[in-house]
Design an enzyme around this catalytic site. Structure first.
Site, PDB file in Angstrom:
ATOM      1  N   ASN A   1       0.878  -1.178   0.000  1.00 56.91           N
ATOM      2  CA  ASN A   1       0.000   0.000   0.000  1.00 56.91           C
ATOM      3  C   ASN A   1       0.912   1.224   0.000  1.00 56.91           C
ATOM      4  O   ASN A   1       1.480   1.573   1.022  1.00 56.91           O
ATOM      5  CB  ASN A   1      -0.893  -0.053   1.250  1.00 56.91           C
ATOM      6  CG  ASN A   1      -1.719   1.208   1.427  1.00 56.91           C
ATOM      7  OD1 ASN A   1      -1.834   2.030   0.514  1.00 56.91           O
ATOM      8  ND2 ASN A   1      -2.303   1.365   2.617  1.00 56.91           N
TER       9      ASN A   1
ATOM     10  N   LYS B   1       0.136   4.241  -0.296  1.00 54.50           N
ATOM     11  CA  LYS B   1      -0.497   5.442   0.302  1.00 54.50           C
ATOM     12  C   LYS B   1      -0.233   6.657  -0.589  1.00 54.50           C
ATOM     13  O   LYS B   1      -0.202   6.513  -1.816  1.00 54.50           O
ATOM     14  CB  LYS B   1      -0.002   5.635   1.739  1.00 54.50           C
ATOM     15  CG  LYS B   1      -0.134   4.349   2.571  1.00 54.50           C
ATOM     16  CD  LYS B   1       0.066   4.534   4.039  1.00 54.50           C
ATOM     17  CE  LYS B   1      -0.117   3.199   4.737  1.00 54.50           C
ATOM     18  NZ  LYS B   1       0.009   3.276   6.181  1.00 54.50           N
TER      19      LYS B   1
ATOM     20  N   HIS C   1      -9.517   1.340   5.108  1.00 55.12           N
ATOM     21  CA  HIS C   1      -8.209   1.476   5.756  1.00 55.12           C
ATOM     22  C   HIS C   1      -8.358   2.417   6.956  1.00 55.12           C
ATOM     23  O   HIS C   1      -9.137   3.374   6.906  1.00 55.12           O
ATOM     24  CB  HIS C   1      -7.175   2.034   4.763  1.00 55.12           C
ATOM     25  CG  HIS C   1      -5.790   1.990   5.314  1.00 55.12           C
ATOM     26  ND1 HIS C   1      -5.323   2.943   6.191  1.00 55.12           N
ATOM     27  CD2 HIS C   1      -4.792   1.091   5.156  1.00 55.12           C
ATOM     28  CE1 HIS C   1      -4.079   2.614   6.540  1.00 55.12           C
ATOM     29  NE2 HIS C   1      -3.742   1.500   5.929  1.00 55.12           N
TER      30      HIS C   1
ATOM     31  N   GLU D   1      -6.666   4.769   8.014  1.00 57.11           N
ATOM     32  CA  GLU D   1      -6.451   6.197   7.722  1.00 57.11           C
ATOM     33  C   GLU D   1      -7.705   6.807   7.115  1.00 57.11           C
ATOM     34  O   GLU D   1      -8.030   7.967   7.365  1.00 57.11           O
ATOM     35  CB  GLU D   1      -5.216   6.361   6.814  1.00 57.11           C
ATOM     36  CG  GLU D   1      -3.925   6.149   7.600  1.00 57.11           C
ATOM     37  CD  GLU D   1      -2.783   5.525   6.819  1.00 57.11           C
ATOM     38  OE1 GLU D   1      -2.815   5.539   5.577  1.00 57.11           O
ATOM     39  OE2 GLU D   1      -1.852   4.999   7.465  1.00 57.11           O
TER      40      GLU D   1
ATOM     41  N   GLU E   1      -5.632  -5.040  10.597  1.00 52.26           N
ATOM     42  CA  GLU E   1      -4.563  -4.077  10.838  1.00 52.26           C
ATOM     43  C   GLU E   1      -4.827  -3.314  12.138  1.00 52.26           C
ATOM     44  O   GLU E   1      -5.619  -2.357  12.148  1.00 52.26           O
ATOM     45  CB  GLU E   1      -4.509  -3.054   9.695  1.00 52.26           C
ATOM     46  CG  GLU E   1      -4.181  -3.642   8.357  1.00 52.26           C
ATOM     47  CD  GLU E   1      -3.591  -2.589   7.431  1.00 52.26           C
ATOM     48  OE1 GLU E   1      -2.437  -2.749   7.032  1.00 52.26           O
ATOM     49  OE2 GLU E   1      -4.275  -1.597   7.150  1.00 52.26           O
TER      50      GLU E   1
ATOM     51  N   GLY F   1       2.445   1.916  10.816  1.00 49.43           N
ATOM     52  CA  GLY F   1       3.445   2.972  10.680  1.00 49.43           C
ATOM     53  C   GLY F   1       4.159   3.317  11.979  1.00 49.43           C
ATOM     54  O   GLY F   1       4.859   4.320  12.066  1.00 49.43           O
TER      55      GLY F   1
ATOM     56  N   SER G   1       3.244  -2.509  10.325  1.00 43.55           N
ATOM     57  CA  SER G   1       4.692  -2.633  10.521  1.00 43.55           C
ATOM     58  C   SER G   1       5.246  -4.006  10.144  1.00 43.55           C
ATOM     59  O   SER G   1       6.129  -4.536  10.817  1.00 43.55           O
ATOM     60  CB  SER G   1       5.077  -2.263  11.962  1.00 43.55           C
ATOM     61  OG  SER G   1       4.726  -0.918  12.228  1.00 43.55           O
TER      62      SER G   1
END
Ligand code: PGA
Length: 241
Positions: free
Chosen positions: A9, A11, A90, A92, A159, A165, A205
């Site tokens: 991904n 991003k 996701h 985010e 996730e 991250g 991660s």
């Protein structure tokens, strides 16, 4: 047998030139895993035109087919571009753009109506994790986001938000337990035969030192990778793990 699937991904990273160079190198890798890249929308057409083995996907799609939604991406356009999959839900997008499970479910339905594979993300926040609410949160997300789908053709990505991250990966044990719980939930929503066909990825991660153990876990069928998918050498190590 579920074929492992590793998705990078990107991003809001990677331009056209660098993206195409990356893809060319990735195309050379021989593997028994399915490999995909989710790039920024303006790259999709060129990436798709240059991809032969690698699946190319979007990072989001709107739940309506068309209309006055400035800045959004329609599933019809993704279909026209022959995009293979789209990541939906996701964390985010959930955090910054208020996506909820009802919308994610509508997006999944739109994608499936157009033969594009949904990669449905679920995951708990740090606060929910620390207060022992992980299973409750995940079960609710799965129940709503995965309702009435052709579930075998979906990929689910677990996730944990606190692992994305941050360099903090969930232990293999936690990741396996939650992925197994997701499968159990799917077998209640559908049946165990169907649930056993669904590929469940872990994301958060993932790197070259933790991927092997994660993939060796019985209910983890791949990885959704952010940071470690930005350098070709790193990403290839994950695919070859
Ligand atoms: P990360 O991102 O690998 O950088 O933690 C994963 C993701 O957001 O899908």
């Amino acid at each position: 047998m579920r074929k492992p699937i590793i998705i990078g991904n990107w991003k809001m990273n990677m331009g056209l030139k660098d993206g195409l160079i990356f893809l060319k190198e990735l195309e050379q890798v021989t593997t028994n895993k399915e490999v995909g890249i989710a790039c920024q929308a303006p790259l999709l057409e060129r990436m798709k035109a240059n991809a032969h083995n690698v699946l190319i996907g979007a990072q989001n799609v709107h739940e309506e087919t068309k209309g006055a939604y400035t800045g959004e991406i329609s599933v019809e356009l993704l279909k026209e571009l022959n995009v293979d999959f789209a990541i939906i839900g996701h964390s985010e997008r959930r955090t910054y753009y208020n996506e909820n499970d009802e919308k994610i479910n509508l997006k999944a339905k739109q994608l499936q109506a157009n033969n594009i594979m949904p990669v449905i993300c679920v995951g708990e926040t740090l606060e929910q994790f620390e207060s022992g609410k992980t299973l409750e949160v995940i079960n609710k997300q799965v129940e709503v986001a995965c309702k009435d789908l052709d579930i075998e053709k979906c990929v689910i990505a677990y996730e944990p938000v606190w692992a994305i991250g941050t360099g903090k990966t969930a232990t293999t044990e936690i990741a396996q337990n939650i992925c197994s719980a997701i499968r159990e939930k799917l077998s209640k929503l559908y049946n165990s035969e169907q649930a056993n066909k669904v590929r469940i990825q872990y994301g958060g991660s993932v790197n070259e030192s933790n991927i092997k153990d994660l993939l060796d876990s019985p209910d983890i069928d791949g990885a959704l990778v952010g940071g470690a998918s930005l350098k070709i050498a790193d990403f290839i190590k994950l695919i070859e793990a």
